[in-house]
Design an enzyme around this catalytic site. Structure first.
Site, PDB file in Angstrom:
ATOM      1  CG  ASP A 119       3.609  11.128  -4.163  1.00  0.00           C
ATOM      2  OD1 ASP A 119       4.148  12.083  -4.742  1.00  0.00           O
ATOM      3  OD2 ASP A 119       3.918   9.937  -4.358  1.00  0.00           O
TER       4      ASP A 119
ATOM      5  CG  ASP B 171       5.096   5.804  -3.318  1.00  0.00           C
ATOM      6  OD1 ASP B 171       5.009   7.027  -3.508  1.00  0.00           O
ATOM      7  OD2 ASP B 171       5.662   5.023  -4.104  1.00  0.00           O
TER       8      ASP B 171
ATOM      9  CG  ASP C 292       5.598  10.997  -0.912  1.00  0.00           C
ATOM     10  OD1 ASP C 292       5.588  12.107  -1.467  1.00  0.00           O
ATOM     11  OD2 ASP C 292       5.488   9.925  -1.528  1.00  0.00           O
TER      12      ASP C 292
END
Length: 649
Positions: A343, A541, A545
């Site tokens: 990410d 995080d 996600d």
């Protein structure tokens, strides 16, 4: 009366001391008892062996004592499996072999078997205990109470009583009782128990702190942001408990194999006892002896010990570096990972924009442009507004509150500063007649660099251009380089716009960039990558996600900054948010896989060699004992190598 109370207090203190002493002795006995019993068994065997006649009643009595002391733990485990699970395990095989040897007069050989078997068992227990202590030692650092400040009064309360919004006082050298934000004071805080950082981190007003971390020389007043069961510390403890209980697929297979294998060994041993005397005219004692040798050398002790000691040692090693595996299965999966998807926001970048460029147009100074923009943005809560205000503070440029503030939803804001009307926001706010060629070129160049552009303008037109961008984490570039060096394919998945994502990807050296993704799109991309590369890891995080983390072969969450959803879903947590540790984790997984393969190959080779030697030439029971149990000790020691700290670059 006071004297009586004093006596009661002294009696209570003495009782507490005795209880603490007894608990300490029990802990030592639990930790070292098996090893002490093994060594005591060996000492008794040595004394018995020194007697001239092994069949002397005193010698036999000593051997019986050695059997009882050295074999008690393993006999208990074997009988427990037999009675409770109605199954056989390797512990029972060894006890039966030792008793069988003694029953035909081979007291020394049987006792030596018990001694070496108990010694290897003690070593395996030490491995498990050492790994467990390394991972869960932070549990001992759990704070029990905190100093609550209420209406100016200090009260010591249990951490369970602290609520969100409470103010607690943390004195020098004390542990911080709960996650929170510093409201007053400054100090250096040792966060090693949470993040693995060896150097204390300076904390001042507005900084976040974590329960279980150790305050330095300063005094801190902290506003509680999480209740005790929701703190990062509590989450880590839950993860530790999962890591200790979960077994990898290879270990589960080995345990099933052990049960079936033990039954086969017992059956073959019985055939070796009865078939040769009945069909091949062997003497009963000779057949029984050979069967006992077979029972010893064919037992899968070394095979069973090939996996878990190595796995736990690797998990322990990782924990000391701030890499928390939720179980051996994830370490095993990580060893096979071929690609890693990241990410962007909060993982590769810091998750907050900063001002990168301030470009005043002719007739204006940079400081003046920034002062006006910061004054306007001081009333806005938008991340871009906060970045401009922060830039003014860092340059020590004073600003004041504007008047007639109006939000232009989706475009920017307008307000009066020093009595003059101003606007700040997207370039689209500019009218066509106010767009000069040089200004358009400047905006396009900044946007190509992946930056967000804000324009400051008055009624005459633009007076300044601000470029902002989410900053790359300092360690991210090195982390990507390290992963590429060990052969990983790297992809970035982000919901950000294509141009910004490409610029970040190019800066970090990431080849595969996928932008404009919703959470469900990230899941699809992870599935595509799995089809292309096999096992892949996903690093994230945020809440958005979590689905992708769950879909990946191994989900990796940022521990300090990560959301609850990401932490709960992930298989591996980076406690200090250091993406550079991902390469360490992968190498650790590969090392553990290599060592486990070495252990299994070595254990099988020794078993087959000893079985062949027993049937072809015939080997003495002591030699079989040494060969078999020696291989068990060697595979455990080989697994212990994973406890060593080792940097890969």
């Amino acid at each position: 009366m006071n004297h009586a109370i004093q006596q009661v207090n002294e009696s209570t203190e003495q009782q507490q001391i005795r209880q603490d002493g007894a608990a300490g002795k029990m802990e030592l006995l639990k930790r070292y008892g098996e090893g002490i019993a093994a060594l005591a068994s060996g000492l008794i065997i040595a004394i018995a062996y020194m007697l001239e006649n092994a069949s002397h009643p005193w010698a036999i009595a000593l051997y019986v004592a050695a059997f009882a002391i050295g074999g008690f733990v393993k006999a208990k485990e074997g009988l427990s499996t037999l009675i409770l699970e109605r199954d056989l395990d390797v512990n029972l095989l060894m006890i039966v072999a030792a008793i069988g040897a003694a029953s035909i007069g081979y007291w020394t050989e049987g006792a030596v078997l018990i001694f070496i078997f108990s010694l290897s068992g003690a070593l395996e227990t030490y491995t498990m205990d050492r790994s467990s202590r390394d991972i869960s030692s932070l549990m001992d650092q759990k704070p029990e109470s905190g100093i609550l400040i209420k209406d100016g009064v200090e009260t010591i309360v249990p951490i369970e009583a602290l609520k969100e919004g409470d103010i607690v006082l943390v004195k020098p050298g004390e542990r911080i009782p709960s996650d929170g934000v510093v409201t007053e004071g400054a100090s250096a805080v040792n966060q090693a128990s949470i993040t693995g950082e060896s150097v204390p981190v300076d904390k001042t007003m507005g900084d976040s702190v974590y329960a279980g971390t150790l305050n330095g020389e300063g005094v801190l007043f902290i506003e509680v942001t999480q209740e005790s069961e929701s703190t990062l510390f509590a989450k880590i403890i839950r993860l530790v408990q999962e890591a200790q209980s979960e077994k990898p697929a290879s270990q589960k297979f080995m345990e099933r194999f052990e049960r079936l294998y033990a039954r086969a060994i017992i059956l073959i041993s019985l055939l070796l006892i009865f078939v040769p005397p009945l069909l091949l005219h062997y003497e009963w004692e000779q057949a029984f002896y050979k069967a006992m040798v077979f029972l010893v050398v064919a037992s899968p002790c070394a095979l069973v010990a090939s996996i878990m000691p190595a796995m736990l040692s690797a998990i322990s090693n990782g924990a000391r570096k701030g890499i928390l595996f939720k179980g051996g299965a994830h370490l095993e999966n990580l060893a096979g990972v071929k690609a890693i998807a990241f990410d962007k926001t909060g993982t590769l970048t810091q998750g907050r924009p900063v001002v990168t460029d301030i470009m005043p147009l002719p007739g204006y100074e940079e400081s003046e442009v920034l002062r006006i923009a910061a004054s306007m943005e001081s009333l806005s809560g938008h991340p871009l507004a906060k970045a401009i205000v922060l830039a003014a503070r860092e340059r020590e440029i004073s600003y004041h509150r504007p008047t007639d503030f109006t939000a232009l939803t989706g475009w920017g804001i307008q307000a009066k500063v020093d009595g003059e009307q101003w606007k700040v926001g997207k370039p689209a706010l500019l009218s066509e007649q106010n767009r000069t060629e040089s200004l358009t070129t400047m905006i396009e160049r900044l946007e190509r660099e992946g930056k967000t552009v804000s324009i400051l303008m008055n009624e005459q037109g633009a007076v300044g251009v601000f470029a902002l961008r989410d900053q790359v984490r300092p360690e991210a570039k090195l982390a990507i380089a390290r992963l590429k060096r060990i052969g990983m394919e790297i992809a970035m998945l982000t919901g950000d716009q294509e141009r910004t994502a490409r610029a970040i990807g190019q800066e970090l050296g990431i080849d595969h960039v996928y932008a404009g993704l919703l959470p469900e799109d990230k899941v699809e991309k992870v599935k595509e990558l799995k089809q292309r590369y096999g096992k892949i890891a996903m690093v994230g995080d945020g809440v958005n996600d979590a689905p992708a983390l769950a879909t990946a072969s191994v989900g990796i969450a940022m521990g300090a900054a990560g959301s609850d959803a990401a932490l709960e879903t992930a298989d591996l947590v980076l406690m200090n948010d250091d993406t550079g540790r991902i390469a360490d984790a992968i190498v650790l997984g590969k090392r553990s896989r290599t060592i486990i393969k070495q252990n299994i190959a070595f254990a099988l080779s020794v078993i087959l060699l000893l079985i062949a030697a027993n049937f072809i030439e015939g080997i003495a029971l002591p030699l079989g004992v040494v060969g078999h149990e020696g291989s068990t000790i060697l595979v455990i020691l080989n697994g212990l190598r994973l406890l060593r700290q080792r940097e890969i670059f």
